[in-house]
Design a protein around this motif. Structure first.
Motif, mmCIF file in Angstrom:
data_model
loop_
_atom_site.group_PDB
_atom_site.id
_atom_site.type_symbol
_atom_site.label_atom_id
_atom_site.label_comp_id
_atom_site.label_asym_id
_atom_site.label_seq_id
_atom_site.Cartn_x
_atom_site.Cartn_y
_atom_site.Cartn_z
ATOM 1 N N LEU A 129 4.517 13.758 17.821
ATOM 2 C CA LEU A 129 3.689 13.762 19.029
ATOM 3 C C LEU A 129 2.511 14.734 18.911
ATOM 4 N N ILE A 130 2.730 15.886 18.332
ATOM 5 C CA ILE A 130 1.628 16.841 18.148
ATOM 6 C C ILE A 130 0.629 16.302 17.133
ATOM 7 N N GLN A 131 1.112 15.741 16.048
ATOM 8 C CA GLN A 131 0.205 15.192 15.043
ATOM 9 C C GLN A 131 -0.569 13.984 15.575
ATOM 10 N N GLN A 132 0.067 13.165 16.394
ATOM 11 C CA GLN A 132 -0.640 12.037 17.003
ATOM 12 C C GLN A 132 -1.779 12.524 17.886
ATOM 13 N N GLY A 133 -1.616 13.704 18.479
ATOM 14 C CA GLY A 133 -2.664 14.294 19.310
ATOM 15 C C GLY A 133 -3.692 15.080 18.509
ATOM 16 N N GLY A 134 -3.560 15.083 17.178
ATOM 17 C CA GLY A 134 -4.520 15.770 16.320
ATOM 18 C C GLY A 134 -4.157 17.191 15.959
ATOM 19 N N GLY A 135 -2.944 17.630 16.309
ATOM 20 C CA GLY A 135 -2.516 18.988 16.016
ATOM 21 C C GLY A 135 -1.973 19.150 14.609
ATOM 22 N N ILE A 136 -1.837 20.391 14.202
ATOM 23 C CA ILE A 136 -1.341 20.755 12.878
ATOM 24 C C ILE A 136 -0.013 21.478 13.078
ATOM 25 N N VAL A 137 1.079 20.893 12.602
ATOM 26 C CA VAL A 137 2.398 21.514 12.751
ATOM 27 C C VAL A 137 2.700 22.320 11.491
ATOM 28 N N LEU A 138 2.836 23.615 11.682
ATOM 29 C CA LEU A 138 3.064 24.526 10.562
ATOM 30 C C LEU A 138 4.533 24.650 10.183
ATOM 31 N N GLY A 139 5.421 24.357 11.122
ATOM 32 C CA GLY A 139 6.837 24.467 10.824
ATOM 33 C C GLY A 139 7.692 24.092 12.012
ATOM 34 N N THR A 140 8.950 23.823 11.723
ATOM 35 C CA THR A 140 9.927 23.504 12.759
ATOM 36 C C THR A 140 11.203 24.282 12.466
ATOM 37 N N GLU A 141 11.969 24.553 13.518
ATOM 38 C CA GLU A 141 13.235 25.267 13.327
ATOM 39 C C GLU A 141 14.199 24.886 14.444
ATOM 40 N N ALA A 142 15.462 24.738 14.082
ATOM 41 C CA ALA A 142 16.516 24.442 15.053
ATOM 42 C C ALA A 142 17.420 25.667 15.180
ATOM 43 N N PHE A 143 17.766 26.001 16.429
ATOM 44 C CA PHE A 143 18.621 27.152 16.711
ATOM 45 C C PHE A 143 19.831 26.695 17.507
ATOM 46 N N VAL A 144 20.995 27.162 17.105
ATOM 47 C CA VAL A 144 22.222 26.805 17.806
ATOM 48 C C VAL A 144 22.215 27.457 19.189
ATOM 49 N N ASP A 145 22.821 26.784 20.141
ATOM 50 C CA ASP A 145 22.948 27.267 21.523
ATOM 51 C C ASP A 145 23.472 28.702 21.519
ATOM 52 N N LEU A 146 22.801 29.590 22.234
ATOM 53 C CA LEU A 146 23.180 31.006 22.249
ATOM 54 C C LEU A 146 24.577 31.243 22.789
ATOM 55 N N ARG A 147 25.055 30.357 23.651
ATOM 56 C CA ARG A 147 26.412 30.519 24.192
ATOM 57 C C ARG A 147 27.459 29.971 23.233
ATOM 58 N N TRP A 148 27.017 29.304 22.224
ATOM 59 C CA TRP A 148 27.925 28.634 21.302
ATOM 60 C C TRP A 148 28.497 29.605 20.276
ATOM 61 N N ARG A 149 27.593 30.310 19.560
ATOM 62 C CA ARG A 149 28.064 31.287 18.576
ATOM 63 C C ARG A 149 26.891 32.120 18.036
ATOM 64 N N LYS A 150 27.221 33.320 17.590
ATOM 65 C CA LYS A 150 26.297 34.207 16.878
ATOM 66 C C LYS A 150 24.958 34.398 17.589
ATOM 67 N N ALA A 151 25.003 34.769 18.857
ATOM 68 C CA ALA A 151 23.787 34.894 19.663
ATOM 69 C C ALA A 151 22.814 35.927 19.089
ATOM 70 N N GLU A 152 23.301 37.097 18.697
ATOM 71 C CA GLU A 152 22.389 38.137 18.187
ATOM 72 C C GLU A 152 21.733 37.705 16.882
ATOM 73 N N LYS A 153 22.495 37.074 16.021
ATOM 74 C CA LYS A 153 21.931 36.584 14.756
ATOM 75 C C LYS A 153 20.866 35.522 15.043
ATOM 76 N N THR A 154 21.120 34.655 16.009
ATOM 77 C CA THR A 154 20.153 33.607 16.365
ATOM 78 C C THR A 154 18.883 34.224 16.940
ATOM 79 N N ARG A 155 19.020 35.219 17.791
ATOM 80 C CA ARG A 155 17.843 35.911 18.345
ATOM 81 C C ARG A 155 17.015 36.526 17.210
ATOM 82 N N GLY A 156 17.676 37.164 16.266
ATOM 83 C CA GLY A 156 16.983 37.767 15.128
ATOM 84 C C GLY A 156 16.252 36.734 14.291
ATOM 85 N N ARG A 157 16.904 35.607 14.044
ATOM 86 C CA ARG A 157 16.264 34.514 13.288
ATOM 87 C C ARG A 157 15.044 33.990 14.025
#
Length: 174
Positions: A129-157
């Motif tokens: 969707l961003i590229q269709q609008g002419g944008g440049i996507v530099l990166g993507t990242e998925a983060f596990v739900d903070l209530r699920w596990r390892k919240a502090e590690k996820t915040r740091g990442r």
């Protein structure tokens, strides 16, 4: 830091349960960025069954939602970081509306998603969707739900990733 008159970063997100909001705040703190929340005019019901039936159907069928006016202009920033929860392996209607409903021409962006099971097609859809609008996507990242596990590690990442994306927006490595 480049001195091109632009602000550091805009962290724009839709947050249903608070995960994207919390990670957005962490990222904003890490890069000295501004926060903009994507708000649907009418939210999906919060009850378990209603959320999954109505929200899941809307995500699977790539529906859009009417969203409130978004005040920040992503073009005024060196980087726009956009976040969304994953619903049924897809984008929620409010996120889809935000991404598809604005010009992205020349804007450097990065996308993040929060999930419990799997990120599915959410990040790929954000990129498209961003590229269709002419944008440049530099990166993507998925983060596990903070209530699920390892919240502090996820915040740091999340903080580390946001700093990496800002450096990438400035043409710097690592």
């Amino acid at each position: 830091m480049m001195d091109d008159g632009k602000r550091n970063a805009l962290i724009a997100f839709y947050s249903f349960s608070g995960n994207c909001r919390e990670l957005g705040r962490v990222m904003a703190g890490a890069v000295g960025g501004d926060i903009g929340e994507i708000v649907p005019r009418q939210e999906i019901p919060r009850g378990f069954l209603a959320k999954y039936l109505k929200g899941g159907k809307a995500s699977l069928f790539k529906e859009r939602a009417e969203i409130l006016p978004f005040k920040a202009d992503p073009a005024a920033y060196r980087l726009a970081i956009v976040g969304t929860p994953v619903w049924f392996w897809n984008l929620p209607p409010a996120s889809r509306s935000f991404l598809a409903g604005r010009p992205w021409a020349g804007i450097k962006a990065a996308c993040y998603a929060t999930y419990r099971g799997a990120a599915g097609r959410a990040l790929a859809s954000m990129r498209e969707l961003i590229q269709q609008g002419g944008g440049i996507v530099l990166g993507t990242e998925a983060f596990v739900d903070l209530r699920w596990r390892k919240a502090e590690k996820t915040r740091g990442r999340a903080a580390l990733w946001a700093r990496e994306m800002l450096r990438a927006a400035d043409g710097q490595k690592g």
